[in-house]
Design a protein around this motif. Structure first.
Motif, PDB file in Angstrom:
ATOM      1  N   TYR A  64      69.643   3.553  88.051  1.00 26.51           N
ATOM      2  CA  TYR A  64      68.204   3.274  88.026  1.00 26.51           C
ATOM      3  C   TYR A  64      67.435   4.534  87.679  1.00 26.51           C
ATOM      4  N   ASP A  65      66.416   4.391  86.855  1.00 29.59           N
ATOM      5  CA  ASP A  65      65.558   5.537  86.552  1.00 29.59           C
ATOM      6  C   ASP A  65      64.429   5.607  87.581  1.00 29.59           C
ATOM      7  N   SER A  66      63.462   6.511  87.372  1.00 27.10           N
ATOM      8  CA  SER A  66      62.379   6.708  88.340  1.00 27.10           C
ATOM      9  C   SER A  66      61.473   5.477  88.469  1.00 27.10           C
ATOM     10  N   ASN A  67      61.495   4.595  87.492  1.00 29.10           N
ATOM     11  CA  ASN A  67      60.705   3.356  87.552  1.00 29.10           C
ATOM     12  C   ASN A  67      61.529   2.190  88.098  1.00 29.10           C
ATOM     13  N   LEU A  68      62.681   2.506  88.648  1.00 26.66           N
ATOM     14  CA  LEU A  68      63.608   1.514  89.187  1.00 26.66           C
ATOM     15  C   LEU A  68      64.060   0.486  88.141  1.00 26.66           C
ATOM     16  N   VAL A  69      64.171   0.960  86.895  1.00 28.35           N
ATOM     17  CA  VAL A  69      64.707   0.124  85.815  1.00 28.35           C
ATOM     18  C   VAL A  69      66.198   0.430  85.726  1.00 28.35           C
ATOM     19  N   GLY A  70      66.994  -0.607  85.871  1.00 27.85           N
ATOM     20  CA  GLY A  70      68.434  -0.425  85.852  1.00 27.85           C
ATOM     21  C   GLY A  70      69.006  -0.439  84.447  1.00 27.85           C
ATOM     22  N   THR A  71      69.878   0.519  84.180  1.00 28.94           N
ATOM     23  CA  THR A  71      70.582   0.562  82.892  1.00 28.94           C
ATOM     24  C   THR A  71      72.032   0.925  83.128  1.00 28.94           C
ATOM     25  N   VAL A  72      72.860   0.525  82.207  1.00 27.36           N
ATOM     26  CA  VAL A  72      74.273   0.884  82.232  1.00 27.36           C
ATOM     27  C   VAL A  72      74.501   1.777  81.023  1.00 27.36           C
ATOM     28  N   GLU A  73      75.055   2.972  81.260  1.00 27.71           N
ATOM     29  CA  GLU A  73      75.190   3.965  80.193  1.00 27.71           C
ATOM     30  C   GLU A  73      75.905   3.410  78.964  1.00 27.71           C
ATOM     31  N   ILE A  74      76.923   2.609  79.175  1.00 29.00           N
ATOM     32  CA  ILE A  74      77.698   2.085  78.054  1.00 29.00           C
ATOM     33  C   ILE A  74      76.835   1.205  77.153  1.00 29.00           C
ATOM     34  N   PHE A  75      75.839   0.513  77.744  1.00 30.15           N
ATOM     35  CA  PHE A  75      74.951  -0.320  76.941  1.00 30.15           C
ATOM     36  C   PHE A  75      74.002   0.529  76.101  1.00 30.15           C
ATOM     37  N   LYS A  76      73.614   1.681  76.629  1.00 29.30           N
ATOM     38  CA  LYS A  76      72.746   2.582  75.865  1.00 29.30           C
ATOM     39  C   LYS A  76      73.471   3.114  74.634  1.00 29.30           C
ATOM     40  N   ASP A  77      74.774   3.302  74.750  1.00 28.73           N
ATOM     41  CA  ASP A  77      75.572   3.822  73.636  1.00 28.73           C
ATOM     42  C   ASP A  77      75.654   2.813  72.494  1.00 28.73           C
ATOM     43  N   ASN A  78      75.799   1.537  72.834  1.00 31.01           N
ATOM     44  CA  ASN A  78      75.828   0.457  71.845  1.00 31.01           C
ATOM     45  C   ASN A  78      76.883   0.674  70.752  1.00 31.01           C
ATOM     46  N   GLY A  79      77.987   1.312  71.110  1.00 31.42           N
ATOM     47  CA  GLY A  79      79.076   1.521  70.152  1.00 31.42           C
ATOM     48  C   GLY A  79      78.914   2.746  69.264  1.00 31.42           C
ATOM     49  N   LYS A  80      77.872   3.533  69.495  1.00 30.24           N
ATOM     50  CA  LYS A  80      77.587   4.692  68.637  1.00 30.24           C
ATOM     51  C   LYS A  80      78.750   5.678  68.607  1.00 30.24           C
ATOM     52  N   LYS A  81      79.307   5.982  69.766  1.00 29.46           N
ATOM     53  CA  LYS A  81      80.397   6.955  69.820  1.00 29.46           C
ATOM     54  C   LYS A  81      81.598   6.466  69.012  1.00 29.46           C
ATOM     55  N   ALA A  82      81.931   5.197  69.141  1.00 30.78           N
ATOM     56  CA  ALA A  82      83.057   4.638  68.387  1.00 30.78           C
ATOM     57  C   ALA A  82      82.799   4.717  66.891  1.00 30.78           C
ATOM     58  N   ARG A  83      81.585   4.401  66.471  1.00 29.50           N
ATOM     59  CA  ARG A  83      81.262   4.464  65.042  1.00 29.50           C
ATOM     60  C   ARG A  83      81.333   5.889  64.523  1.00 29.50           C
ATOM     61  N   GLN A  84      80.886   6.856  65.333  1.00 34.10           N
ATOM     62  CA  GLN A  84      80.957   8.257  64.922  1.00 34.10           C
ATOM     63  C   GLN A  84      82.414   8.679  64.721  1.00 34.10           C
ATOM     64  N   VAL A  85      83.270   8.331  65.680  1.00 32.77           N
ATOM     65  CA  VAL A  85      84.676   8.718  65.613  1.00 32.77           C
ATOM     66  C   VAL A  85      85.361   8.062  64.421  1.00 32.77           C
ATOM     67  N   LEU A  86      85.001   6.800  64.168  1.00 30.38           N
ATOM     68  CA  LEU A  86      85.604   6.078  63.056  1.00 30.38           C
ATOM     69  C   LEU A  86      84.962   6.427  61.713  1.00 30.38           C
ATOM     70  N   GLY A  87      83.859   7.154  61.748  1.00 25.78           N
ATOM     71  CA  GLY A  87      83.179   7.529  60.522  1.00 25.78           C
ATOM     72  C   GLY A  87      82.441   6.376  59.885  1.00 25.78           C
ATOM     73  N   ASP A  88      82.017   5.413  60.689  1.00 24.92           N
ATOM     74  CA  ASP A  88      81.337   4.218  60.192  1.00 24.92           C
ATOM     75  C   ASP A  88      79.874   4.272  60.615  1.00 24.92           C
ATOM     76  N   ASP A  89      79.024   4.781  59.733  1.00 26.32           N
ATOM     77  CA  ASP A  89      77.600   4.884  60.043  1.00 26.32           C
ATOM     78  C   ASP A  89      76.836   3.641  59.619  1.00 26.32           C
ATOM     79  N   LYS A  90      77.481   2.697  58.939  1.00 24.56           N
ATOM     80  CA  LYS A  90      76.808   1.501  58.439  1.00 24.56           C
ATOM     81  C   LYS A  90      76.455   0.543  59.566  1.00 24.56           C
TER      82      LYS A  90
END
Length: 92
Positions: A64-90
């Motif tokens: 939870y952030d200071s506004n008590l909004v809950g987030t899950v870190e993996i959802f914030k990533d949205n697959g970005k790390k995997a795409r970077q590693v795979l070299g798929d920016d599309k």
């Protein structure tokens, strides 16, 4: 190591597995350069780092952030790390 280099090594290895005689297998072994092995090791390490990110159970914990909004870190990533590693920016 780029996708093309990796594919060339994969095809060569498949050919080696199917080779009938040792002379053919030796021919393939001569095609692998001393640069290929460290590059393959580096590629495995890059992929392992991405897997570690997604395998970390803490990434799936609701925070939870200071506004008590809950987030899950993996959802914030949205697959970005995997795409970077795979070299798929599309993909986004």
């Amino acid at each position: 190591m780029n996708k093309e280099q990796l594919e060339t090594i994969k095809k060569g290895y498949q050919w080696w597995l199917e080779a009938e005689n040792q002379a053919d297998k030796n021919e393939f072994a001569e095609c692998i350069t001393t640069e290929d092995v460290p590059a393959l090791i580096a590629e495995v390490e890059r992929l392992r780092e991405a897997l570690k990110f997604y395998a970390d159970g803490q990434k799936y914990t609701l925070a939870y952030d200071s506004n008590l909004v809950g987030t899950v870190e993996i959802f914030k990533d949205n697959g970005k790390k995997a795409r970077q590693v795979l070299g798929d920016d599309k993909c986004s």
